[in-house]
Write a protein that holds these residues in place. Structure first.
Motif, PDB file in Angstrom:
ATOM      1  N   ALA A  40     -16.936 -10.956   6.432  1.00  0.00           N
ATOM      2  CA  ALA A  40     -16.407 -11.996   5.531  1.00  0.00           C
ATOM      3  C   ALA A  40     -15.135 -11.698   5.637  1.00  0.00           C
ATOM      4  O   ALA A  40     -14.580 -10.527   5.488  1.00  0.00           O
ATOM      5  N   THR A  41     -14.084 -12.700   5.269  1.00  0.00           N
ATOM      6  CA  THR A  41     -12.580 -12.365   4.952  1.00  0.00           C
ATOM      7  C   THR A  41     -12.555 -12.670   3.328  1.00  0.00           C
ATOM      8  O   THR A  41     -13.377 -13.208   2.844  1.00  0.00           O
ATOM      9  N   ASP A  65     -12.428 -16.330   2.462  1.00  0.00           N
ATOM     10  CA  ASP A  65     -13.679 -16.843   2.494  1.00  0.00           C
ATOM     11  C   ASP A  65     -14.190 -16.647   0.952  1.00  0.00           C
ATOM     12  O   ASP A  65     -14.766 -17.697   0.524  1.00  0.00           O
ATOM     13  N   GLU A 125     -12.362 -19.177  -1.097  1.00  0.00           N
ATOM     14  CA  GLU A 125     -12.988 -20.400  -0.898  1.00  0.00           C
ATOM     15  C   GLU A 125     -14.075 -20.611  -1.661  1.00  0.00           C
ATOM     16  O   GLU A 125     -14.358 -21.902  -2.412  1.00  0.00           O
ATOM     17  N   GLY A 163      -6.774 -14.689   5.321  1.00  0.00           N
ATOM     18  CA  GLY A 163      -7.679 -14.578   6.349  1.00  0.00           C
ATOM     19  C   GLY A 163      -7.839 -13.516   7.397  1.00  0.00           C
ATOM     20  O   GLY A 163      -8.338 -13.247   8.233  1.00  0.00           O
TER      21      GLY A 163
END
Length: 280
Positions: free
Chosen positions: A35-36, A39, A42, A82
């Motif tokens: 996962a970034t 992410d 968001e 990201g």
């Protein structure tokens, strides 16, 4: 000036605190290898929108995201992007907040990405979290602000030393008042400073964001070129835990804990205040 809240205002802060708790739950589940940090941001944005709340981080002093994602040697204020991909073995602290009808909530937690973390890192997070609860337990009617600082520092200093030789209680950042703004008077140190005196008296209606930050080495930090990201000067990893807490006539209420802090406070011999969310 310290802002003293009415029971009705504390109830509204509890609503904001529960949104923060929901962000924590969703991002903790998503903080996995691959996962970034964007992410996670968001996900937090969606939780805030789903609850009809507003972010108190996005745009604050120009901050470009909804949460702070601080990985490994980053202490606080890491900016999601990201490019930062979480790896097995990373440690991440996520700090976030929410606003409901003008009232703020703010809390942070430290999570372990994947598996295989050393006992030293696990203990670092435990010590930091437990020192936060020691500070919460010290938030009693008639106490002084310094009593909260002393409780945090004393808990940390009494723990067995890590292999690095010491825990560094971060000096340049600390807790704060919270209410109609995210950061308000008083500033709360996580250690005792004679220069600060005893600080204001804690009375019902007093609300604090209590947030110790501890490293495996130095208490000193520096800010990177983005003017936000705070790292330890010696590169040692850190942990960060935070809850927003209100003192009521009936005791403390941990505004950003799902259960209002009831279970943990009971372990410490303290009865939590009735939760206004339970009767909503």
């Amino acid at each position: 000036m310290v802002q003293i809240k009415t029971p009705e205002q504390i109830a509204k802060m509890r609503e904001a605190g529960l949104v923060v708790a929901a962000i924590h739950a969703a991002t903790r589940e998503a903080a996995v290898p691959g996962a970034t940090t964007r992410d996670l941001d968001e996900i937090a944005r969606k939780v805030i929108a789903d609850h009809g709340a507003k972010s108190n981080f996005l745009g604050y002093g120009g901050f470009p995201a909804t949460i702070c994602t601080s990985v490994n040697e980053v202490v606080v204020h890491g900016i999601p992007d990201g490019k930062t991909v979480l790896k097995d073995g990373d440690v991440i602290s996520i700090d976030c907040g929410a606003i409901i009808d003008g009232w703020h909530g703010d809390a942070a937690y430290t999570a372990f990405v994947g598996t295989g973390h050393s006992q030293e890192l696990l203990e670092l997070s435990r010590v930091t979290e437990e020192s936060m609860w020691a500070g919460i337990a010290a938030m009693r009617n008639g106490a002084r602000l310094v009593d909260v600082s002393r409780a945090i520092e004393t808990y940390i200093r009494r723990q067995p030393r890590p292999a690095t030789g010491k825990y560094g209680i971060i000096e340049d950042y600390g807790g704060h008042g919270i209410g109609t703004e995210m950061h308000m008077d008083p500033h709360l140190l996580n250690y005792v400073s004679r220069k600060r005196g005893r600080g204001p008296k804690i009375v019902p209606g007093f609300c604090l964001a209590i947030e110790p930050m501890v490293s495996l080495g130095t208490p000193h930090t520096e800010v990177l070129a983005d003017d936000w990201t705070v790292v330890t000067t010696d590169g040692t990893w850190s942990a960060h835990w935070e809850h927003s807490v209100a003192l009521t006539e009936e005791g403390p209420l941990v505004l950003t804990a799902p259960d209002g802090g009831r279970a943990k406070l009971a372990e410490l011999g303290i009865t939590a205040a009735p939760d206004p969310a339970a009767s909503a």
